[in-house]
Every structure is written in C-alpha cells, then in structure tokens.
Design a protein around this motif. Structure first.
Motif, short mmCIF file in Angstrom:
data_model
loop_
_atom_site.label_atom_id
_atom_site.label_comp_id
_atom_site.label_asym_id
_atom_site.label_seq_id
_atom_site.Cartn_x
_atom_site.Cartn_y
_atom_site.Cartn_z
N ARG A 1 3.96 -1.52 -4.44
CA ARG A 1 5.14 -2.22 -4.97
C ARG A 1 5.14 -3.70 -4.56
N GLU A 2 4.53 -4.00 -3.42
CA GLU A 2 4.47 -5.40 -2.99
C GLU A 2 3.57 -6.23 -3.91
N LEU B 1 12.72 4.40 -3.62
CA LEU B 1 11.58 4.71 -2.77
C LEU B 1 12.01 4.87 -1.31
N ASP B 2 12.31 3.76 -0.66
CA ASP B 2 12.64 3.83 0.77
C ASP B 2 14.13 4.08 0.97
N GLU C 1 2.61 3.66 -1.56
CA GLU C 1 3.42 3.17 -2.69
C GLU C 1 4.21 1.93 -2.30
N VAL C 2 4.67 1.87 -1.05
CA VAL C 2 5.33 0.65 -0.56
C VAL C 2 4.39 -0.55 -0.73
#
Length: 364
Positions: free
Chosen positions: A173-174, A151-152, A169-170
């Motif tokens: 995901r958390e 992702l990142d 999306e970040v």
C-alpha cells in the motif's frame, strides 16, 4: 508492442493457472517467470505443458532464475535492463502459504521478499499494473464485518502466515501511491469448480483427510459449534476475476475481496462435506478446545494429516464484505459459484488422488 507479463510464484498452482488462462485469452506479447534455481526443472516442465496445450510459442516465455528475498531479485544488470524496457504487468504471488510456517521463514519470504519486489516494480517505466496477491485473512482475529478498504485495525493474528501477509500488504500500500496497484485478497482457495484440480490437499482438504482416516468410525462428531462463516472459493473464480481486474483501469488503487459472497457456516460445510464423502451425517459435538488439545500431539496431526492451525477458522466469526468486487465483476458477468455445488467436485477429485503423496503437505 503488446503487453509483457512478469510473474513470481511460478510454478505454484495459482500462478500456473493464471498463466494458462492469460495465454489462452489475453494474447501476451511476452511472459517472464521468476523461479528459484531448485524449482527450475519443475518450472520448465510446467511451461512446456502450458505452451503445448495453448499452442503458445515457447520463445515468447522466458524463465529467469532469481530470488525475491535478494536485492534486485538477484537479477543481472543485463536482465534488469531488459525487463525495464518491456514489462507492463507484474503479478506477485510468491509467498509461503503454510499456516504452520515458522516466523523467520514467513518474514523473510512474505515481508522482505515483497519489499524487494516493491522496490523493483517502482523502477519499471512502462508498468501498467502491479497485481499483489494478499489474503482476506490479513484481518487476523478481527470479527464482524471486514471491508475491502480496511487493513490496519490493531488486530492480532492466528498464525505467522496471516501476520506476515498483513505486513506485506502494508508495504504494498505504501508503493501504491506511485505505482498502479491492484490488491487481490482471496478467501481460502479450493480446486477448480469443474475438474476439481488442485495442487495440494491443504486448507479445507484437511477435513477430507480427517474423514478418510476416521471413516471406520460409526459416528463422527462436529468439531465445535462451527458458527463462523467458511470462506472457500474455487480457483477458477480467482483466476477469471484476477485477470479481468488486472486489465481494467477501474481496479487501479483498489483492493478486492475474492471471497464467497454467500458463505455457509463451518458447521454446514462440515456436514455437507461429510455427507458427500462418507454418505453419513455428523452426530454430537466435540468441543473445539478438546480437539485443539488433541492436535497438540504431533503423532495425531500426522496420522490425520491435519494442521492444528486450521482449527482456528472454525470459530473466528469474520464476515468479508465484497461490495467493491461484486460491483466491478458484475459488469462482465463474473460470479462465484454456490459452494454447495463445488463440494461434490472437490470430493470426487480428492477420492481419485488421495493416495498421491505429492499432493499432501508435510505435517510437523
């Protein structure tokens, strides 16, 4: 008690088609759809259409007014309690999908809205799956091979849509550490591979808009070299794959590229689309830098019915690895149709509906 489903993004195209297929094949006990108050009338009409065609009792489908950008999605205490007692599956599709969306709107809906949905799903005691609709283009300007687990990577972005979907999306995901989550990353979605049905002529349909306007010309050139791969997938593949992934334990905690496993270069897609729609082949090459300059003029964008931002996808050489997707879906025979076979259906549907103004985006 069977499964109870909650959807955001209704009555949008993908959300509506997911619900239609869900009702036909997955026998839901109950369905809830969150809709913004201005969309309620349209949502009721779409609900009635789906219930009628699928012989699904309207009493088992409840439309709830709300707003994903508000705390608790603007639900009442009574609604919050009712949903907490029953919801087993949440599909979060509500987002601004326009490539030309202003930043403040994209952040409010795509990022803050998703954070509010994340908070709410974290409180659902019976939740079996949280399905979040991201996009393959969270990869931004990265080129080369993009893997599903990535992702990142410090990437920049081609537009506010990509950036805000990345940030969303970040955030998803958390919460995925505590919530059974499946992230869906579609490529650019086109209409149904058999009927051609689509709600809006955006994305790849901008190409058909342009061909329609320029069909009087004896010769139409390629737009740039078009060496980048085009990642276009029919909506029925997205629907079938998503519903399976939402119900298999194997997909918990995973991200899936629902992209074209055998993509064509943009140059080849451009040629195949023109040949199918106009019966002629492109000749010569117009430099993409010149096309982008020309599309800086709003009168030209509006006349061609093309968003300037779409041109970036002609030259960003990203390759989307879908090994995870292929391995999971192969077990039950879900595959993505060769895009060459989708183009004639797209062109036919476009030709039949090209004068329907409700299917055209407003170009600014």
């Amino acid at each position: 008690m069977g499964n109870v489903y909650f959807f955001t993004g209704f009555p949008g195209f993908i959300s509506s088609m997911l619900l239609e297929e869900l009702i036909a094949k997955w026998a839901p006990e109950k369905v809830y759809t969150l809709v913004l108050p201005p969309m309620k009338e349209k949502a009721i009409a779409e609900k009635e259409r789906i219930c009628s065609s699928a012989y699904f009792p309207q009493a088992k489908w409840e439309i709830i007014e709300g707003d994903i950008t508000k705390s608790n999605l603007a639900f009442s205490e009574k609604q919050l309690h009712m949903l907490a007692q029953s919801v087993t599956h949440v599909f979060h599709l509500a987002a601004i999908y326009d490539l030309a969306v202003p930043e403040h709107i994209a952040r409010m809906v795509n990022v803050e809205g998703t954070k509010q949905v994340n908070e709410w799903v974290s409180l659902l005691p019976h939740l079996q799956r949280y399905v979040y609709f991201s996009t393959a283009y969270v990869s931004g300007t990265r080129q080369g091979m993009i893997f599903e687990h990535e992702l990142d990577k410090g990437q920049s972005f081609k537009n506010h849509y990509e950036e805000t979907k990345f940030l969303a999306e970040v955030a998803v995901r958390e919460v995925a550490h505590n919530v059974p989550t499946t992230i869906i990353r579609p490529g650019i979605v086109v209409g149904h591979s058999k009927t051609g049905e689509t709600m809006k002529f955006d994305g790849l349909y901008f190409m058909l808009n342009m061909f329609e306007r320029l069909k009087f010309l004896p010769v139409i050139p390629y737009l740039g070299k078009g060496e980048a791969q085009g990642n276009f997938v029919p909506v029925d593949y997205i629907i079938e794959a998503t519903l399976y992934l939402a119900h298999t334990d194997e997909a918990i905690g995973k991200t899936y590229h629902l992209t074209d496993p055998n993509p064509y270069k943009m140059r080849d897609i451009y040629r195949m689309m023109m040949t199918e729609y106009l019966g002629k082949e492109p000749k010569g090459i117009l430099p993409l830098s010149l096309v982008k300059w020309a599309m800086s003029f709003s009168f030209l964008r509006k006349w061609l019915r093309v968003e300037k931002e779409a041109l970036e996808y002609f030259e960003c050489a990203s390759i989307y690895d879908a090994t995870n997707t292929r391995n999971t879906l192969a077990k039950i025979g879900i595959t993505c149709l060769d895009f060459r076979d989708v183009i004639p259906v797209m062109a036919r549907y476009y030709r039949e509906h090209r004068h329907n103004s409700t299917k055209q985006l407003t170009i600014h």
